[in-house]
Design an enzyme around this catalytic site. Structure first.
Site, mmCIF file in Angstrom:
data_model
loop_
_atom_site.group_PDB
_atom_site.id
_atom_site.type_symbol
_atom_site.label_atom_id
_atom_site.label_comp_id
_atom_site.label_asym_id
_atom_site.label_seq_id
_atom_site.Cartn_x
_atom_site.Cartn_y
_atom_site.Cartn_z
ATOM 1 N N GLU A 99 8.214 -40.584 -5.799
ATOM 2 C CA GLU A 99 8.267 -40.648 -7.156
ATOM 3 C C GLU A 99 7.277 -39.537 -7.786
ATOM 4 O O GLU A 99 6.438 -38.873 -7.328
ATOM 5 C CB GLU A 99 7.665 -42.129 -7.635
ATOM 6 C CG GLU A 99 8.427 -43.158 -7.390
ATOM 7 C CD GLU A 99 8.145 -44.476 -7.894
ATOM 8 O OE1 GLU A 99 7.141 -44.460 -8.589
ATOM 9 O OE2 GLU A 99 9.012 -45.408 -7.558
ATOM 10 N N CYS A 112 2.185 -35.143 -12.107
ATOM 11 C CA CYS A 112 1.606 -36.024 -10.871
ATOM 12 C C CYS A 112 2.542 -35.945 -9.649
ATOM 13 O O CYS A 112 3.814 -36.556 -9.987
ATOM 14 C CB CYS A 112 1.391 -37.291 -11.513
ATOM 15 S SG CYS A 112 0.756 -38.319 -10.298
ATOM 16 N N CYS A 119 1.875 -43.685 2.065
ATOM 17 C CA CYS A 119 0.529 -43.081 2.660
ATOM 18 C C CYS A 119 -0.030 -44.225 3.556
ATOM 19 O O CYS A 119 0.170 -45.405 3.696
ATOM 20 C CB CYS A 119 -0.275 -43.264 1.439
ATOM 21 S SG CYS A 119 -2.034 -42.468 1.635
ATOM 22 N N CYS A 123 -5.544 -47.835 1.117
ATOM 23 C CA CYS A 123 -6.530 -48.363 0.230
ATOM 24 C C CYS A 123 -6.095 -50.026 -0.197
ATOM 25 O O CYS A 123 -4.987 -49.824 -0.583
ATOM 26 C CB CYS A 123 -6.650 -47.460 -0.956
ATOM 27 S SG CYS A 123 -7.206 -45.770 -0.282
ATOM 28 N N CYS A 126 -4.183 -50.052 -3.655
ATOM 29 C CA CYS A 126 -3.120 -48.963 -4.123
ATOM 30 C C CYS A 126 -1.448 -49.429 -3.644
ATOM 31 O O CYS A 126 -1.296 -49.641 -2.611
ATOM 32 C CB CYS A 126 -3.469 -47.611 -3.303
ATOM 33 S SG CYS A 126 -2.106 -46.535 -3.389
ATOM 34 N N GLY A 173 0.807 -40.562 -1.417
ATOM 35 C CA GLY A 173 0.287 -39.786 -0.252
ATOM 36 C C GLY A 173 -1.039 -39.270 -0.473
ATOM 37 O O GLY A 173 -1.686 -39.012 -1.714
ATOM 38 N N GLU A 174 -1.652 -39.122 0.691
ATOM 39 C CA GLU A 174 -2.984 -38.228 0.789
ATOM 40 C C GLU A 174 -2.707 -36.877 1.248
ATOM 41 O O GLU A 174 -2.233 -36.504 2.186
ATOM 42 C CB GLU A 174 -3.726 -39.015 1.797
ATOM 43 C CG GLU A 174 -4.922 -38.400 2.321
ATOM 44 C CD GLU A 174 -6.023 -37.769 1.368
ATOM 45 O OE1 GLU A 174 -6.186 -38.341 0.398
ATOM 46 O OE2 GLU A 174 -5.944 -36.613 1.166
ATOM 47 N N SER A 205 -6.290 -34.199 -5.281
ATOM 48 C CA SER A 205 -7.087 -35.535 -5.335
ATOM 49 C C SER A 205 -7.147 -36.168 -3.754
ATOM 50 O O SER A 205 -6.042 -36.083 -3.273
ATOM 51 C CB SER A 205 -6.449 -36.437 -6.124
ATOM 52 O OG SER A 205 -7.128 -37.852 -6.309
ATOM 53 N N SER A 227 -11.767 -39.422 -4.946
ATOM 54 C CA SER A 227 -11.376 -40.765 -5.237
ATOM 55 C C SER A 227 -12.540 -41.543 -4.738
ATOM 56 O O SER A 227 -12.539 -42.127 -3.290
ATOM 57 C CB SER A 227 -10.123 -41.210 -4.696
ATOM 58 O OG SER A 227 -9.024 -40.681 -5.379
ATOM 59 N N LEU A 228 -13.613 -41.936 -5.279
ATOM 60 C CA LEU A 228 -14.741 -42.538 -4.723
ATOM 61 C C LEU A 228 -14.734 -43.954 -5.088
ATOM 62 O O LEU A 228 -14.779 -44.622 -3.931
ATOM 63 C CB LEU A 228 -16.127 -41.943 -5.461
ATOM 64 C CG LEU A 228 -17.318 -42.291 -4.871
ATOM 65 C CD1 LEU A 228 -17.428 -41.578 -3.699
ATOM 66 C CD2 LEU A 228 -18.535 -41.989 -5.806
ATOM 67 N N HIS A 229 -14.595 -44.732 -5.973
ATOM 68 C CA HIS A 229 -14.222 -45.884 -6.292
ATOM 69 C C HIS A 229 -15.651 -47.221 -5.840
ATOM 70 O O HIS A 229 -15.004 -48.143 -6.034
ATOM 71 C CB HIS A 229 -12.896 -46.333 -5.593
ATOM 72 C CG HIS A 229 -11.956 -45.578 -5.929
ATOM 73 N ND1 HIS A 229 -11.520 -45.177 -7.117
ATOM 74 C CD2 HIS A 229 -10.752 -44.999 -4.986
ATOM 75 C CE1 HIS A 229 -10.387 -44.466 -6.977
ATOM 76 N NE2 HIS A 229 -10.155 -44.378 -5.816
ATOM 77 N N ASN A 305 -4.615 -50.561 -12.113
ATOM 78 C CA ASN A 305 -3.518 -50.910 -12.663
ATOM 79 C C ASN A 305 -2.570 -51.873 -11.734
ATOM 80 O O ASN A 305 -2.663 -51.700 -10.474
ATOM 81 C CB ASN A 305 -2.550 -49.765 -12.578
ATOM 82 C CG ASN A 305 -2.830 -48.851 -13.825
ATOM 83 O OD1 ASN A 305 -3.247 -49.156 -14.770
ATOM 84 N ND2 ASN A 305 -2.861 -47.417 -13.336
ATOM 85 N N CYS A 348 -1.148 -44.593 -12.442
ATOM 86 C CA CYS A 348 -1.782 -44.516 -11.340
ATOM 87 C C CYS A 348 -1.569 -45.924 -10.156
ATOM 88 O O CYS A 348 -2.032 -46.816 -10.540
ATOM 89 C CB CYS A 348 -3.247 -44.311 -11.490
ATOM 90 S SG CYS A 348 -3.677 -42.846 -12.085
HETATM 91 N N1 SAH Z 1 -4.292 -40.175 -1.853
HETATM 92 C C1 SAH Z 1 -5.028 -39.313 -2.978
HETATM 93 C C2 SAH Z 1 -4.087 -39.011 -4.216
HETATM 94 C C3 SAH Z 1 -3.248 -40.090 -4.386
HETATM 95 S S1 SAH Z 1 -3.736 -41.551 -5.331
HETATM 96 C C4 SAH Z 1 -6.237 -40.305 -3.499
HETATM 97 O O1 SAH Z 1 -6.394 -41.268 -3.275
HETATM 98 O O2 SAH Z 1 -7.113 -39.550 -4.290
HETATM 99 C C5 SAH Z 1 -3.898 -41.063 -7.117
HETATM 100 C C6 SAH Z 1 -5.244 -41.939 -7.899
HETATM 101 O O3 SAH Z 1 -4.589 -42.953 -8.314
HETATM 102 C C7 SAH Z 1 -6.346 -42.061 -7.093
HETATM 103 O O4 SAH Z 1 -7.624 -41.705 -7.689
HETATM 104 C C8 SAH Z 1 -6.274 -43.510 -6.648
HETATM 105 O O5 SAH Z 1 -7.433 -43.782 -6.304
HETATM 106 C C9 SAH Z 1 -5.568 -43.994 -7.916
HETATM 107 N N2 SAH Z 1 -4.999 -45.301 -7.757
HETATM 108 C C10 SAH Z 1 -4.370 -45.874 -6.625
HETATM 109 N N3 SAH Z 1 -4.062 -47.040 -6.932
HETATM 110 C C11 SAH Z 1 -4.479 -47.469 -8.206
HETATM 111 C C12 SAH Z 1 -4.349 -48.524 -8.963
HETATM 112 N N4 SAH Z 1 -3.464 -49.627 -8.458
HETATM 113 N N5 SAH Z 1 -4.682 -48.585 -10.137
HETATM 114 C C13 SAH Z 1 -5.319 -47.362 -10.608
HETATM 115 N N6 SAH Z 1 -5.573 -46.383 -10.029
HETATM 116 C C14 SAH Z 1 -5.151 -46.390 -8.828
HETATM 117 FE FE1 SF4 Z 2 -3.181 -43.228 -0.142
HETATM 118 FE FE2 SF4 Z 2 -4.474 -42.406 -2.223
HETATM 119 FE FE3 SF4 Z 2 -3.224 -44.847 -2.307
HETATM 120 FE FE4 SF4 Z 2 -5.563 -44.558 -0.802
HETATM 121 S S1 SF4 Z 2 -5.192 -44.366 -3.045
HETATM 122 S S2 SF4 Z 2 -3.488 -45.484 0.035
HETATM 123 S S3 SF4 Z 2 -5.271 -42.486 -0.135
HETATM 124 S S4 SF4 Z 2 -2.191 -42.592 -2.291
#
Ligand code: SAH
Ligand code: SF4
Length: 375
Positions: A99, A112, A119, A123, A126, A173-174, A205, A227-229, A305, A348
């Site tokens: 996508e 994007c 991936c 996480c 995600c 993806g990463e 990212s 992507s710290l979180h 989200n 996202c």
């Molecule tokens: N894998 C990479 C890039 C893709 S994810 C990464 O993790 O950075 C892109 C962004 O979307 C990241 O900041 C990720 O943490 C965020 N993201 C993933 N799942 C999400 C969700 N359910 N709600 C909001 N942001 C999310």
């Molecule tokens: Fe992969 Fe990024 Fe989603 Fe983590 S947030 S599972 S690294 S796509």
């Protein structure tokens, strides 16, 4: 027999950078300036038919038609959100779907892009991670996404008024786990003879693979987002499992090295998902402020989200605002990412595509990640 098959296969020119395309033309016995013309036809005009390339001879058009093709991922579905966001579902073969999302905002339009089918980093918040992993995208499939998005506004394109102003590697993806293809595509995005985006407008990212962040600075100086979180290792281990291998302080040190090497004073963006009562408390905000004193950065807060099957919730707007104010009071430039395209599941973390045979592939992917990380 395999060799013959290789020889008979048409070369896909869309995934070749300037240098590779030149070598291909030389191998055909053609002059190198012809490769430059074709490169511009592909990436600046969006043309995929050699016969439409009016400044090259009929003979060369025929030769190219026989030996080469210009092939991008195929559009399976295109959906427009009420807020102007557009999502594409693209087929990359063997049932794998990815996508891509275009988010217009005033004069800007941010695309994007996906880097992998699924991936394996997994996480906990995600949707992409929950789908498992199928494979890395090829360079042609990554640059091909930008090509498809630009072409959706009409072909041949008018390069002077290109529609996509920013690209973020924030789709499925990463990106660092598909290093060569991703950095190759990003460098083409920044190439003046192709898309000509500035290095601040192409962003990678990452969930934080330290050795690959170090390697990144050797091949590109594009913008980096982390992507710290979470503000501490205990919490981050839960949300971003790769943290067990690459803990926060070491990760932030690698960010300092990246910025130093790229030789400019820009601030790195720290992404922080806000998940209700998981990482959004007042204490979490103060802890984050302390931690981030280590690096010059700005903070982008992303309200979680939701997606089917997840038990996490988005915090109330009051909790989100409180968290933001604490950061701002400490002097951090802090933005809250407005959720876009939610009605078409384009926000996202909601990008899921279709990932083949996920369980077995996921195990394989985990092993591959281990191998790359150790290496
Ligand atoms: N894998 C990479 C890039 C893709 S994810 C990464 O993790 O950075 C892109 C962004 O979307 C990241 O900041 C990720 O943490 C965020 N993201 C993933 N799942 C999400 C969700 N359910 N709600 C909001 N942001 C999310
Ligand atoms: Fe992969 Fe990024 Fe989603 Fe983590 S947030 S599972 S690294 S796509």
């Amino acid at each position: 027999m395999f060799e013959k098959k290789e020889k008979d296969m048409k070369k896909n020119l869309i995934g070749m950078n300037k240098e590779d395309l030149e070598l291909f033309f030389l191998s055909l016995g053609e002059k190198s300036f012809r490769s430059k013309q074709v490169y511009q036809w592909i990436h600046q005009k969006g043309v995929s038919d050699f016969h439409a390339m009016t400044n090259i001879s009929r003979e060369l058009q025929e030769k190219l038609n026989e030996k080469a093709e210009i092939s991008a991922p195929k559009v399976v579905l295109e959906k427009d959100s009420k807020d102007g966001t557009r999502k594409w579902v693209l087929s990359v073969g063997e049932g794998d779907l990815i996508e891509m999302v275009l988010i217009p905002e005033g004069k800007r339009a941010t695309l994007c892009i996906s880097s992998q089918v699924g991936c394996a980093v997994d996480c906990s918040f995600c949707a992409t991670g929950k789908q498992g992993f199928s494979r890395n995208l090829e360079l042609s499939e990554i640059i091909g996404q930008l090509w498809v998005a630009e072409n959706s506004f009409g072909v041949p394109r008018d390069h002077a008024s290109k529609k996509v102003t920013n690209v973020v590697m924030m789709g499925m993806g990463e990106p660092l786990l598909n290093f060569d293809a991703v950095t190759g595509a990003m460098n083409m995005m920044m190439d003046d003879k192709a898309y000509g985006l500035s290095k601040r407008k192409v962003t990678l990212s990452t969930s934080g693979l330290i050795p690959l962040i170090d390697k990144l600075s050797e091949v590109t100086d594009a913008a980096l987002t982390i992507s710290l979180h979470a503000p501490n290792d205990q919490l981050r281990n839960e949300l971003v499992p790769i943290n067990k291998k690459y803990p926060i302080k070491k990760l932030l040190e690698s960010v300092i090295r990246y910025v130093d090497k790229c030789g400019d004073s820009r601030k790195t963006t720290i992404e922080y998902i806000l998940i209700d009562k998981v990482n959004d408390s007042i204490e979490n905000a103060h802890e984050l402020c302390e931690l981030l004193k280590m690096i010059p950065c700005k903070v982008n807060l992303i309200p979680f989200n939701p997606f089917p099957g997840s038990s996490y919730k988005r915090p109330s707007s009051m909790r989100i605002q409180t968290f933001k104010k604490i950061l701002q009071k400490e002097g951090y430039i802090t933005t809250i990412r407005t959720t876009r395209g939610e009605d078409i599941m384009a926000a996202c973390g909601q990008l899921v595509g279709q990932v083949n045979d996920k369980t077995k592939r996921k195990e394989r992917a985990q092993r591959r990640i281990e191998a790359q990380i150790v290496g």
